[in-house]
Design a protein around this motif. Structure first.
Motif, PDB file in Angstrom:
ATOM      1  N   GLY A   1       0.689  -1.095   0.098  1.00 10.48           N
ATOM      2  CA  GLY A   1      -0.059  -0.006   0.129  1.00 10.48           C
ATOM      3  C   GLY A   1       0.938   1.055  -0.037  1.00 10.48           C
ATOM      4  N   GLU A   2       2.064   1.307  -0.324  1.00 17.66           N
ATOM      5  CA  GLU A   2       2.867   2.326  -0.243  1.00 17.66           C
ATOM      6  C   GLU A   2       3.264   3.091  -1.546  1.00 17.66           C
ATOM      7  OE1 GLU A   2       6.581   0.998   1.325  1.00 17.66           O
ATOM      8  OE2 GLU A   2       5.662  -0.454   2.539  1.00 17.66           O
ATOM      9  N   PRO A   3       2.919   4.405  -1.639  1.00  8.88           N
ATOM     10  CA  PRO A   3       2.916   4.905  -2.953  1.00  8.88           C
ATOM     11  C   PRO A   3       4.081   4.565  -3.648  1.00  8.88           C
ATOM     12  CG  PRO A   3       1.777   6.100  -1.441  1.00  8.88           C
ATOM     13  CD  PRO A   3       2.291   4.971  -0.711  1.00  8.88           C
ATOM     14  N   ALA A   4       5.079   4.616  -2.958  1.00  5.63           N
ATOM     15  CA  ALA A   4       6.564   4.628  -3.811  1.00  5.63           C
ATOM     16  C   ALA A   4       6.636   3.100  -4.322  1.00  5.63           C
ATOM     17  CB  ALA A   4       7.857   4.812  -2.911  1.00  5.63           C
ATOM     18  N   ARG A   5       6.332   2.106  -3.464  1.00  3.26           N
ATOM     19  CA  ARG A   5       6.367   0.839  -3.965  1.00  3.26           C
ATOM     20  C   ARG A   5       5.389   0.502  -5.022  1.00  3.26           C
ATOM     21  NH1 ARG A   5       6.048  -3.310   0.534  1.00  3.26           N
ATOM     22  NH2 ARG A   5       6.831  -4.827  -0.812  1.00  3.26           N
ATOM     23  N   GLU A   6       4.334   1.278  -4.976  1.00  2.00           N
ATOM     24  CA  GLU A   6       2.998   1.195  -6.183  1.00  2.00           C
ATOM     25  C   GLU A   6       3.790   1.855  -7.400  1.00  2.00           C
ATOM     26  OE1 GLU A   6      -0.357   2.931  -4.476  1.00  2.00           O
ATOM     27  OE2 GLU A   6      -1.196   1.065  -3.556  1.00  2.00           O
ATOM     28  N   ILE A   7       4.413   2.753  -7.520  1.00  2.00           N
ATOM     29  CA  ILE A   7       4.985   3.178  -8.651  1.00  2.00           C
ATOM     30  C   ILE A   7       5.989   2.340  -9.171  1.00  2.00           C
ATOM     31  CG2 ILE A   7       6.498   4.967  -9.402  1.00  2.00           C
ATOM     32  CD1 ILE A   7       4.845   7.003  -7.378  1.00  2.00           C
ATOM     33  N   GLN A   8       6.868   1.995  -8.177  1.00  2.00           N
ATOM     34  CA  GLN A   8       7.832   0.855  -8.595  1.00  2.00           C
ATOM     35  C   GLN A   8       7.260  -0.153  -9.295  1.00  2.00           C
ATOM     36  OE1 GLN A   8      11.057   0.029  -8.529  1.00  2.00           O
ATOM     37  NE2 GLN A   8      11.862   1.761  -8.190  1.00  2.00           N
TER      38      GLN A   8
ATOM     39  N   PHE B   1      -5.704   3.717  -4.311  1.00  4.98           N
ATOM     40  CA  PHE B   1      -4.707   4.585  -4.895  1.00  4.98           C
ATOM     41  C   PHE B   1      -4.078   3.834  -6.236  1.00  4.98           C
ATOM     42  CE2 PHE B   1      -0.380   5.979  -5.284  1.00  4.98           C
ATOM     43  CZ  PHE B   1      -0.593   7.077  -5.788  1.00  4.98           C
ATOM     44  N   VAL B   2      -4.033   4.418  -7.330  1.00 11.01           N
ATOM     45  CA  VAL B   2      -3.337   3.971  -8.449  1.00 11.01           C
ATOM     46  C   VAL B   2      -2.431   5.128  -8.629  1.00 11.01           C
ATOM     47  CG1 VAL B   2      -3.465   3.071 -10.728  1.00 11.01           C
ATOM     48  CG2 VAL B   2      -5.242   2.381  -9.124  1.00 11.01           C
ATOM     49  N   PRO B   3      -1.131   4.833  -8.771  1.00 11.25           N
ATOM     50  CA  PRO B   3      -0.014   5.772  -9.209  1.00 11.25           C
ATOM     51  C   PRO B   3      -0.310   6.413 -10.535  1.00 11.25           C
ATOM     52  CG  PRO B   3       0.880   3.457  -9.156  1.00 11.25           C
ATOM     53  CD  PRO B   3      -0.406   3.270  -8.698  1.00 11.25           C
ATOM     54  N   ASP B   4       0.022   7.764 -10.410  1.00 10.38           N
ATOM     55  CA  ASP B   4      -0.614   8.643 -11.668  1.00 10.38           C
ATOM     56  C   ASP B   4       0.458   8.473 -12.612  1.00 10.38           C
ATOM     57  OD1 ASP B   4      -1.947  10.337 -13.379  1.00 10.38           O
ATOM     58  OD2 ASP B   4      -1.111  12.142 -12.330  1.00 10.38           O
ATOM     59  N   LEU B   5       0.770   7.344 -13.292  1.00  9.53           N
ATOM     60  CA  LEU B   5       1.633   6.987 -14.508  1.00  9.53           C
ATOM     61  C   LEU B   5       0.921   6.851 -15.761  1.00  9.53           C
ATOM     62  CD1 LEU B   5       3.699   4.554 -12.756  1.00  9.53           C
ATOM     63  CD2 LEU B   5       4.409   7.102 -13.157  1.00  9.53           C
TER      64      LEU B   5
END
Lengths: 341, 341
Positions: free
Chosen positions: A106-113, A137-141
Motif C-alpha cells: 500500500g506504499e505509494p513509492a512501491r506502487e509506482i515501482q 490509489f493507483v499511481p498517476d503514471l
DNA sequence: AGCATGTGCTAAATGGATTTAGCAAAGCGG
DNA sequence: CCGCTTTGCTAAATCCATTTAGCACATGCT
C-alpha cells in the motif's frame, strides 16, 4: 549444455522455407497464402526440433508479452489474497499468459515501482488487487495497457470485480428467516463508519444495506447491534460475553467468520449450544468456518472466481466498463437449525 | 496516448553521444573510459526523459530478464503458500527482480508447461516450491538456469531450503520440560509412515526425530501416542475425546496447530482448562494459533524467511549445494503454564 | 621525429522474432 | 501472345539494448 535454443531460423532452415513463412505459419496468421504443404513442413520441423519461440524477441517486436501483472497491497497478510491469486493464476494459465505478482504494502513509492517494473516488461494488462476492499490509489503514471481493479475500485479505471455484497447481505438474513428465526437476532460487528462507507469501501456498506433491507422486508429488527472497529476473534468474544450477561439471543449475525469464531468461544464457555440455543450466520467462508463445531454457515467471499474473472475481463477483447459483482455463495454448515424444508 | 516510450537512442541523442556510450554509462560498466562529463550528460538526459530500459530488448541480447519463476504445486490450498510467496517476493523486490508465479497442481503435464513457459521468458532462476514438504518431481527438461527447491527436495537439484525440523521438534519437548511438565505427555498426530519419511518428506520425519531425541534426553516417554493419517481439526477432536475417556493427560504435544485446534474443542467440551489442567504445544504457528483461548504456544514454520532465503540463494553469485535449514521460532502464547523462570 | 600506448568515443553487428514490401511463376482473358 | 491477377513465397526492415571491434587524437618515451 552448450546446446543453444532452437530458433525460428532453425525451423525455417529444416523446413526449407524462409523465416517469414515459418513465422506466419506458426503464429497462425489467417490471410496467408502459404500452401498446405508449407504448413505441414513448418509444423513438422518445429515439432521435431522442439521449437519454442523466444518471448523476449516477440515482445520486443509486438509489444505483447503474454503476461499480466497482479499488483496487490498485501499478498500474505490476509488469507484472501491467495484465493484471488489462485483464481487469477488459473485464468491466466488458461489464456496462456503468465502472471507477475507484485506486492506494494500500500506504499505509494512501491506502487509506482511496481507499475513501472510491470510496464518495463511489456505486460499486457494490470490487475490492481486490494486485500481490504476500498478505493485504491493507483499511481498517476501513463498506463497504456488495460487495467482491472480487483476487490477494489478506482476513479481512473472503471472496470472492477467485486463481491456481490448487497445480495450476500440479504442472503444472510434470509437464511435466518428461512430457518424460522424471527426474533432476538443480534448483529455482531456493526460499525457506523464502515456502514457509511467511510472507512472501508462501499462494498462493506453494501453488505450492510443488504442486511438492513432484508431485515426490513422480513419485518424484523435487531435485538442489539454490537459495534467494534476490528473484526478479529477477540472482539467477537468480548462482545458476545458482554451480550450474554444481559440477554440471550436466538441468533448472531456476524459480519465475518473471525468474529463468529470469537462468538463460538464465548458461547462455548457459557455452555450455550449451537444451533439449538443460538444460531449463527456469518460472512467470508474462512478456512476457520469449517473447523468450528458445528461448522459455521457462512456467506462466502468468492475469491477464486473474482480472481479469474478479473483476468478474463483483462484479456477479453471488448471490455465494458462496469462493476462485475461476483455472487457470494451460501455455504451451509451446522450453525443454523434445520427448519426449512 | 501516442507517446512512445523513450528509448536509449533518445537518451543518447539528447546527451549528444552514441547509444554505445549511453548504454555503457547507464548499465554502469566498470572498465569504461568515458569521461565524467559524458556520464553526467547521459544520466541527466535519461532522468529528464524518464528513460526506462526495455526489458525485452535487454533480455533478448543478454539472456537475462531480471525475473525468476516461482513454481509451486499449490498456491492457495494451504495457508503456507502465501508466506513462502510473500517472502520470496520481498527478496526478489530487494534484488530488483520480478517474480512469475506458476501453479502446477502437482500434475506432471502442468509442471512441464510451467517450466517451459518460464524458460521461454528467460527467467534467471527457478524456485520449485512444495506445499507439502516432500521429494519433488521436477520435469526432466534441460534447465540451464539455477534452481532452488523450497520446502522440498529433489535429487537433481541439491540446493534446497527447509525448516529446521529436528531442532523444532526438540524445542517443542524442551518447552514442556521447562514448564515443569515431566509426565502424562501425549503425542497427538503420530503417524508411522510419516515418521519413517515414507509418505511425506524427510522433514516431518526429522521433526519426529527431534521430538524423540529430546524426550529421551529428558528421560521421558509419552503416556500415549495418538495416530491419524490427516492433521485436520476433526482428527484432533476425535482423538482427544477418545483419549479423555480413559486418561487425563497433563500435556498434549500436537504435530500441528489444526490438530491442536481440534484438541481445544474436545478439552473445552469436557470442561478441562488450559493450561492449568492440560498444557499444549504444537507446530506451524497457523493464524489459528493466535485466535485460540488461551493462545496456542507453537513452534512456527518460518515460511516468509524460507521464501526469501530461497530467492537469495537463487540469485547469490556462488551457490553452495546444501540444505538450508531455517530456524523454527518458538511462539509463546498461553497454552503452557508459566513455570520456568 | 617515430613509435607505442592511452583516452574517449562510435559504427555496426547482434539477439530472435514479426511485418512490410515486393518478387517470380502460374493462370486467365481476349 | 500480351497484360493482368493470383498464388506462393522471401528479402530486408524493424523492435531496442548490448557488445565487439576499432577509429581518431593526444600523450609519453627515446
Amino acid at each position: 549444455m552448450g546446446k543453444k535454443r532452437v530458433t525460428l531460423a532453425d525451423v525455417a532452415r529444416l523446413a526449407g522455407l524462409s523465416t517469414t513463412a515459418a513465422s506466419m505459419i506458426l503464429t497462425g496468421r489467417p490471410d496467408t497464402r502459404l500452401s498446405p504443404e508449407a504448413h505441414k513442413k513448418v509444423h513438422d520441423a518445429a515439432a521435431s526440433l522442439g521449437y519454442r519461440p523466444n518471448v523476449a524477441a516477440r515482445a520486443l517486436r509486438t509489444d505483447k508479452s503474454r503476461s499480466i501483472a497482479f499488483i496487490s497491497d498485501y499478498v500474505a497478510t490476509t488469507r484472501f489474497a491467495s484465493g484471488l491469486i489462485r483464481g487469477a493464476l488459473s485464468a491466466a494459465e488458461q489464456a496462456k499468459h503468465v502472471m507477475l505478482v507484485l506486492e506494494t504494502g500500500g506504499e505509494p513509492a512501491r506502487e509506482i515501482q511496481a507499475v513501472e517494473t510491470a510496464l518495463d516488461r511489456q505486460v499486457d494488462g494490470l490487475i490492481f488487487a486490494a486485500m481490504r476492499a476500498r478505493e485504491v490509489f493507483v499511481p498517476d503514471l501513463a498506463i497504456n495497457v488495460p487495467v482491472v481493479m480487483l476487490n477494489g475500485t478506482s476513479a481512473r479505471f472503471p472496470i472492477s470485480v467485486l463481491p456481490a455484497e448487497y445480495e450476500g447481505g440479504r442472503r444472510a438474513v434470509e437464511l435466518l428467516v428461512s430457518s424460522g428465526i424471527t426474533k432476538d437476532i443480534v448483529l455482531l460487528g456493526h460499525n457506523a463508519k464502515q456502514e457509511e462507507g467511510l472507512f472501508r469501501s462501499e462494498t462493506i456498506s453494501r453488505r450492510f444495506m443488504g442486511i438492513r433491507d432484508a431485515m426490513a422486508d422480513a419485518g424484523l429488527t435487531f435485538a442489539a447491534e454490537l459495534s467494534c472497529w476490528n473484526w478479529e476473534p477477540n472482539f467477537g468474544y468480548d462482545l458476545t460475553r458482554k451480550l450474554l450477561k444481559t440477554q440471550r439471543p436466538r441468533a448472531l449475525l456476524c459480519l465475518n467468520d473471525r468474529l463468529a469464531f470469537g462468538a463460538y468461544q464465548a458461547l462455548g464457555e457459557a455452555g450455550i449450544r449451537t444451533p439449538e440455543d443460538v444460531a449463527l450466520v456469518s460472512f467470508d467462508n474462512d478456512e476457520l468456518a469449517s473447523y468450528l463445531r458445528p461448522g459455521l454457515t457462512t456467506i462466502g467471499l468468492p475469491h477464486e472466481e473474482m480472481g479469474s474473472r478479473a483476468v478474463e475481463l483483462l484479456l477479453a477483447p471488448s471490455r465494458i466498463p462496469q462493476a462485475n459483482l461476483i455472487d457470494m455463495p451460501v455455504v451451509m454448515r451446522g450453525s443454523l437449525p434445520r427448519n426449512c424444508s
